[in-house]
Scaffold this motif. Structure first.
Motif, PDB file in Angstrom:
ATOM      1  N   TYR A 137      -3.287 -13.439   1.062  1.00 44.12           N
ATOM      2  CA  TYR A 137      -4.415 -13.088   1.929  1.00 44.12           C
ATOM      3  C   TYR A 137      -4.191 -11.680   2.479  1.00 44.12           C
ATOM      4  O   TYR A 137      -4.148 -11.463   3.679  1.00 44.12           O
ATOM      5  N   ASN A 138      -4.004 -10.786   1.529  1.00 51.37           N
ATOM      6  CA  ASN A 138      -3.714  -9.398   1.889  1.00 51.37           C
ATOM      7  C   ASN A 138      -4.547  -8.472   1.015  1.00 51.37           C
ATOM      8  O   ASN A 138      -5.304  -8.937   0.139  1.00 51.37           O
ATOM      9  N   ARG A 139      -4.399  -7.204   1.232  1.00 47.79           N
ATOM     10  CA  ARG A 139      -5.143  -6.227   0.424  1.00 47.79           C
ATOM     11  C   ARG A 139      -4.133  -5.340  -0.288  1.00 47.79           C
ATOM     12  O   ARG A 139      -2.994  -5.186   0.205  1.00 47.79           O
ATOM     13  N   PRO A 140      -4.506  -4.773  -1.420  1.00 47.09           N
ATOM     14  CA  PRO A 140      -3.582  -3.885  -2.117  1.00 47.09           C
ATOM     15  C   PRO A 140      -3.087  -2.796  -1.153  1.00 47.09           C
ATOM     16  O   PRO A 140      -3.878  -2.285  -0.350  1.00 47.09           O
ATOM     17  N   GLY A 141      -1.809  -2.530  -1.205  1.00 51.49           N
ATOM     18  CA  GLY A 141      -1.230  -1.537  -0.289  1.00 51.49           C
ATOM     19  C   GLY A 141      -0.789  -2.170   1.016  1.00 51.49           C
ATOM     20  O   GLY A 141      -0.285  -1.490   1.905  1.00 51.49           O
ATOM     21  N   LEU A 149       9.589 -13.518  -5.084  1.00 52.52           N
ATOM     22  CA  LEU A 149       8.150 -13.225  -5.002  1.00 52.52           C
ATOM     23  C   LEU A 149       7.848 -11.730  -5.214  1.00 52.52           C
ATOM     24  O   LEU A 149       6.695 -11.320  -5.158  1.00 52.52           O
ATOM     25  N   LYS A 150       8.925 -10.970  -5.441  1.00 53.75           N
ATOM     26  CA  LYS A 150       8.765  -9.507  -5.509  1.00 53.75           C
ATOM     27  C   LYS A 150       7.745  -9.111  -6.577  1.00 53.75           C
ATOM     28  O   LYS A 150       6.816  -8.336  -6.325  1.00 53.75           O
ATOM     29  N   GLU A 151       7.920  -9.702  -7.758  1.00 52.90           N
ATOM     30  CA  GLU A 151       7.078  -9.352  -8.898  1.00 52.90           C
ATOM     31  C   GLU A 151       5.616  -9.634  -8.577  1.00 52.90           C
ATOM     32  O   GLU A 151       4.736  -8.789  -8.775  1.00 52.90           O
ATOM     33  N   LYS A 152       5.377 -10.817  -8.044  1.00 53.46           N
ATOM     34  CA  LYS A 152       4.016 -11.221  -7.732  1.00 53.46           C
ATOM     35  C   LYS A 152       3.421 -10.264  -6.683  1.00 53.46           C
ATOM     36  O   LYS A 152       2.245  -9.865  -6.763  1.00 53.46           O
ATOM     37  N   ALA A 153       4.251  -9.880  -5.699  1.00 51.65           N
ATOM     38  CA  ALA A 153       3.781  -9.002  -4.637  1.00 51.65           C
ATOM     39  C   ALA A 153       3.448  -7.616  -5.192  1.00 51.65           C
ATOM     40  O   ALA A 153       2.396  -7.043  -4.867  1.00 51.65           O
ATOM     41  N   GLU A 154       4.325  -7.177  -6.054  1.00 58.15           N
ATOM     42  CA  GLU A 154       4.077  -5.850  -6.631  1.00 58.15           C
ATOM     43  C   GLU A 154       2.789  -5.854  -7.423  1.00 58.15           C
ATOM     44  O   GLU A 154       1.999  -4.898  -7.375  1.00 58.15           O
ATOM     45  N   ALA A 155       2.560  -6.945  -8.167  1.00 58.45           N
ATOM     46  CA  ALA A 155       1.340  -7.057  -8.960  1.00 58.45           C
ATOM     47  C   ALA A 155       0.109  -6.950  -8.057  1.00 58.45           C
ATOM     48  O   ALA A 155      -0.940  -6.442  -8.455  1.00 58.45           O
ATOM     49  N   ALA A 156       0.259  -7.443  -6.828  1.00 59.84           N
ATOM     50  CA  ALA A 156      -0.875  -7.406  -5.909  1.00 59.84           C
ATOM     51  C   ALA A 156      -0.856  -6.123  -5.071  1.00 59.84           C
ATOM     52  O   ALA A 156      -1.709  -5.940  -4.196  1.00 59.84           O
ATOM     53  N   GLY A 157       0.134  -5.284  -5.313  1.00 61.93           N
ATOM     54  CA  GLY A 157       0.207  -4.020  -4.570  1.00 61.93           C
ATOM     55  C   GLY A 157       0.675  -4.219  -3.141  1.00 61.93           C
ATOM     56  O   GLY A 157       0.265  -3.499  -2.234  1.00 61.93           O
ATOM     57  N   ILE A 158       1.518  -5.216  -2.931  1.00 54.88           N
ATOM     58  CA  ILE A 158       1.978  -5.533  -1.569  1.00 54.88           C
ATOM     59  C   ILE A 158       3.469  -5.208  -1.468  1.00 54.88           C
ATOM     60  O   ILE A 158       4.243  -5.541  -2.362  1.00 54.88           O
ATOM     61  N   ASN A 159       3.843  -4.642  -0.345  1.00 51.29           N
ATOM     62  CA  ASN A 159       5.248  -4.302  -0.125  1.00 51.29           C
ATOM     63  C   ASN A 159       5.901  -5.360   0.767  1.00 51.29           C
ATOM     64  O   ASN A 159       5.372  -5.723   1.818  1.00 51.29           O
ATOM     65  N   LEU A 160       7.082  -5.877   0.316  1.00 55.97           N
ATOM     66  CA  LEU A 160       7.782  -6.911   1.093  1.00 55.97           C
ATOM     67  C   LEU A 160       9.004  -6.304   1.755  1.00 55.97           C
ATOM     68  O   LEU A 160       9.699  -5.493   1.133  1.00 55.97           O
TER      69      LEU A 160
END
Ligand code: ADP
Length: 557
Positions: free
Chosen positions: A457-461, A416-427
Motif C-alpha cells: 500500500y505504497n507508491r513507487p519511490g 522482501l527486498k526483491e519484491k520491494a525493489e520491483a515496486a520501487g520501494i526502499n526498505l
C-alpha cells in the motif's frame, strides 16, 4: 388443669358423701324395719289375746296406741278399720298379707305410699274363728329419709366444695409449680417428682437428636454456601411462584442486586420479562427451560430446572458473551473463507476448462496459465494464512525461545527486498540487536505481514522503515512505518478484522488475503504486546508493537 383437678376432687368428695349418706340411711332403715316388725308381732300377740278374752271391743283402745287395726271376715270383707270407715272399704282378700294369712295363718307385706315418702308394714293373722286381723305401722321410706337429708347434704356439699377448692388449689400448685419452672434446655437437671422423669428423659433425647440434626443441617448449609459463593456462574434457588430462597453473589452481580437482600423477593422484581415469567411458570409445572439475557453489555444463558416437589426450581446464569461472540465470528469467518476460496477457484476452473476443451487460442494459453498460477498462489497464501490464524485461535502453547528481533527483522527485509525493489520501494532497518522471549515463526509472520502491507500500500519511490526501540521496562517497541497511501480514518478501527480490506480490488490485485493484520493482532495478543496504528490518508501508516519486558511476559494458559 387447675379447674380439672378442682372438679375431680369435688366430684369424688360429693360422691363419697352421697354414698356414705345412702349407706347410713340404709343401715338405719334396716334397723327401724326390724324394730317395727318386732313391735307389730308383739302387739298382734297382745291384741289376739285381748280379743280372745274380751272380744273385739278392745280394738279402739289398741288403735289409740297409733297402730292401724283392720278386722276382716274370712272372705276379706272389712268389718273394722281404725282409720277408715269399714263400710267404705272394698274387700282386702287380694292384699298379699291377707291372702297369705287366709292360706297359711299369717302374712306380711310392705307397701310404699303414693308419694314414696313413707312405707307401711302390714302383719295379718287368722283368728281362731277364721276372721283375719291385720296390724299396720308406718315408717319412713329410703327415699323419704334421703329427701330429708337433702338440706344437710347441700351444706356438706358446700363445705366439701370449699375444702376441695382449697385442696385443689394447693395440690395444683404442688403439681404445676415444678412444671412451670422446668428447664427444657437441660431436662435432666430438673429436680421434679419421679412421674416426670420418663418424660424429661424423652425430651432430653429429642433435644439431643434435634441438636445433631441442626448441626448436620448447618454443616450442609455452610458447604452449599461455600460452593455457591465461589461459583463464577450465577445461581438462584427459588420456591413456588418464583420467590427467591437463595442467591449467590455472582447472580447478585449479574442482576445488579444485593444477593442477601434479594431473599424473599420475587425474581421478576430484578428482571421483568415475559420470557423469564414463562420459565418460572414452566418450572412450577415441572418443565425445564432456557432463555438469553443481556445485561451490562454481556450475554447470559439462563437455564431453569424444576427442583423440589412444590413447584420451586434452580436458575443458573452462565456468561456466554465470549462464546456467542466466538460463535458469530466463526460463522462470519466460515462464510468469508468460502467466499474467498470460491473466487480464485472459479478463475482457475474457468481458465483450465477453456484450455482443456481446446477453446483457448494458442497465444492465450501462457496468459491463462499465468492467471491459473497466480490464483493458485493466492489460494496457497490464503490457506496458509487460515492455518496460521486457526493455530493462533487454538491458543495452543507454542515453543518459546529467545529471539533477536533485530536479526529477525533483517531477515524479513532481505527476503522482501526483491519484491520491494520491483515496486520501487526502499526498505530500511534501525535499532540495536534486542532479545525477547517469543515464538519465532509467529514473530516473523507478524513482521512480514506488516512490511508486505507497507510495500503493497505504497507508491513507487516510497519508503518503509522498520525501527526497534528498547523500552525502560526491558521490553522493546517495534514499528513499521511507510509513507504510502495511508488508511482512511473510518476504516482504521476495522482493518484488524478478518478479511477486512479498505479497497477490495486493489488488495486483490496485490494478492492480499485480508488476513495479514488479523494474524498480527493475534500474534501480538499471544506475546502480550500492545498494538497501535497511526495512519493518515495519502501520507502513510505506522504500526507499532510494544513487547513487554521479561517479567511482564506470561505464557498463555
Ligand atoms: P491484506 O492481505 O489485504 O493486506 P491485511 O489484513 O494485511 O490484508 O490488511 C487489511 C487492509 O488494511 C488492507 O486490505 C489494506 O486496505 C489496509 N492496509 C493494511 N496495511 C496498510 C498500510 N500499510 N497502508 C495502507 N493500507 C493498509
Amino acid at each position: 388443669m387447675r379447674g380439672r383437678i378442682f372438679r375431680s376432687i369435688t366430684l369424688v368428695s360429693l360422691l363419697g358423701v352421697l354414698l356414705a349418706c345412702l349407706a347410713v340411711v340404709g343401715v338405719l332403715l334396716g334397723q327401724f324395719y326390724g324394730d317395727l316388725r318386732r313391735d307389730l308381732h308383739r302387739e298382734m300377740r297382745a291384741l289376739t289375746a285381748a280379743i280372745a278374752a274380751e272380744g273385739e271391743g278392745v280394738l279402739p283402745a289398741f288403735a289409740a296406741a297409733g297402730w292401724r287395726i283392720t278386722l276382716m271376715d274370712s272372705t276379706g270383707a272389712v268389718l273394722y278399720d281404725s282409720r277408715r270407715d269399714a263400710a267404705q272399704l272394698a274387700g282386702h282378700a287380694d292384699r298379699p298379707e291377707v291372702a297369705s294369712a287366709m292360706a297359711t295363718g299369717q302374712g306380711e307385706a310392705r307397701r310404699m305410699s303414693a308419694t314414696l315418702a313413707t312405707q307401711t308394714f302390714y302383719y295379718a293373722q287368722r283368728l281362731p274363728d277364721g276372721r283375719i286381723l291385720r296390724l299396720a305401722g308406718d315408717m319412713q321410706s329410703v327415699y323419704g329419709a334421703v329427701w330429708q337429708c337433702v338440706p344437710y347434704l347441700g351444706l356438706v356439699a358446700a363445705a366439701v366444695a370449699l375444702i376441695a377448692g382449697l385442696a385443689a388449689g394447693q395440690e395444683t400448685r404442688r403439681i404445676v409449680a415444678p412444671l412451670e419452672h422446668l428447664d427444657l434446655e437441660h431436662p435432666l437437671h430438673n429436680a421434679v417428682y419421679p412421674e416426670l422423669s420418663g418424660l424429661l428423659r424423652r425430651i432430653d433425647h429429642q433435644n439431643n437428636q434435634l441438636k445433631e440434626r441442626h448441626a448436620a443441617l448447618q454443616q450442609a448449609q455452610r458447604e452449599l454456601s461455600a460452593v455457591m459463593d465461589s461459583m463464577q456462574e450465577g445461581l438462584i434457588l427459588f420456591g413456588p411462584g418464583g420467590y427467591v430462597l437463595s442467591m449467590n453473589p455472582a447472580a447478585g452481580r449479574i442482576l445488579e442486586v444485593d444477593a442477601q437482600a434479594a431473599v424473599g423477593e420475587h425474581i421478576l422484581s430484578f428482571y421483568r420479562s415475559p420470557e423469564l415469567m414463562a420459565l418460572i411458570e414452566g418450572c412450577t409445572d415441572g418443565r425445564p427451560g432456557e432463555m438469553t439475557l443481556s445485561r451490562g453489555g454481556r450475554v447470559y444463558r439462563l437455564t431453569a430446572s424444576p427442583a423440589g416437589e412444590r413447584g420451586g426450581g434452580v436458575l443458573l446464569l452462565l456468561d456466554v458473551t465470549e462464546r456467542q461472540e466466538a460463535e458469530s465470528l466463526r460463522q462470519e469467518f466460515s462464510a468469508n473463507v468460502s467466499h474467498e476460496l470460491k473466487t480464485p477457484l472459479t478463475a482457475i476452473s474457468g481458465y483450465a476448462e477453456l484450455i482443456a476443451k481446446g477453446m483457448a487460442k494458442a497465444e492465450d494459453i501462457p496468459r491463462f496459465a499465468a492467471t491459473i498460477h497466480a490464483e493458485a498462489a493466492r489460494l496457497i497464501a490464503l490457506v496458509g494464512d487460515i492455518i496460521r490464524l486457526s493455530r493462533l485461535d487454538e491458543n495452543a502453547p507454542l515453543p518459546r525461545e529467545s529471539v533477536d528481533l533485530h536479526s529477525l527483522c533483517a531477515g524479513v527485509l532481505t527476503r522482501l527486498k526483491e519484491k520491494a525493489e520491483a515496486a520501487g520501494i526502499n526498505l530500511s532497518l534501525t535499532g540495536q540487536p534486542i532479545i525477547i522471549e517469543g515464538a519465532p515463526h509467529i514473530l516473523e509472520e507478524m513482521v512480514r505481514n506488516l512490511v508486505e502491507n507497507a510495500v503493497q500500500y505504497n507508491r513507487p519511490g516510497g519508503e518503509v522503515q522498520v525501527n526497534l526501540t528498547p523500552q525502560p521496562d526491558g521490553g522493546v517497541q517495534l514499528s513499521v512505518e511507510d509513507n504510502g497511501i495511508g488508511i482512511p480514518v473510518e476504516h482504521q478501527s476495522r482493518i484488524f478484522e478478518r478479511f477486512y480490506r479498505v479497497d477490495k480490488s486493489h488488495t486483490r490485485a496485490t494478492g492480499g488475503t485480508g488476513l495479514g493484520l488479523s494474524i498480527v493482532k493475534h500474534g501480538a495478543a499471544y506475546h502480550h504486546a500492545a498494538l497501535a496504528l497511526e495512519s493518515a490518508e495519502g501520507r502513510g501508516t505506522k504500526v507499532t508493537l510494544t513487547f513487554p519486558g521479561r517479567t511482564n511476559t506470561k505464557t498463555p494458559a
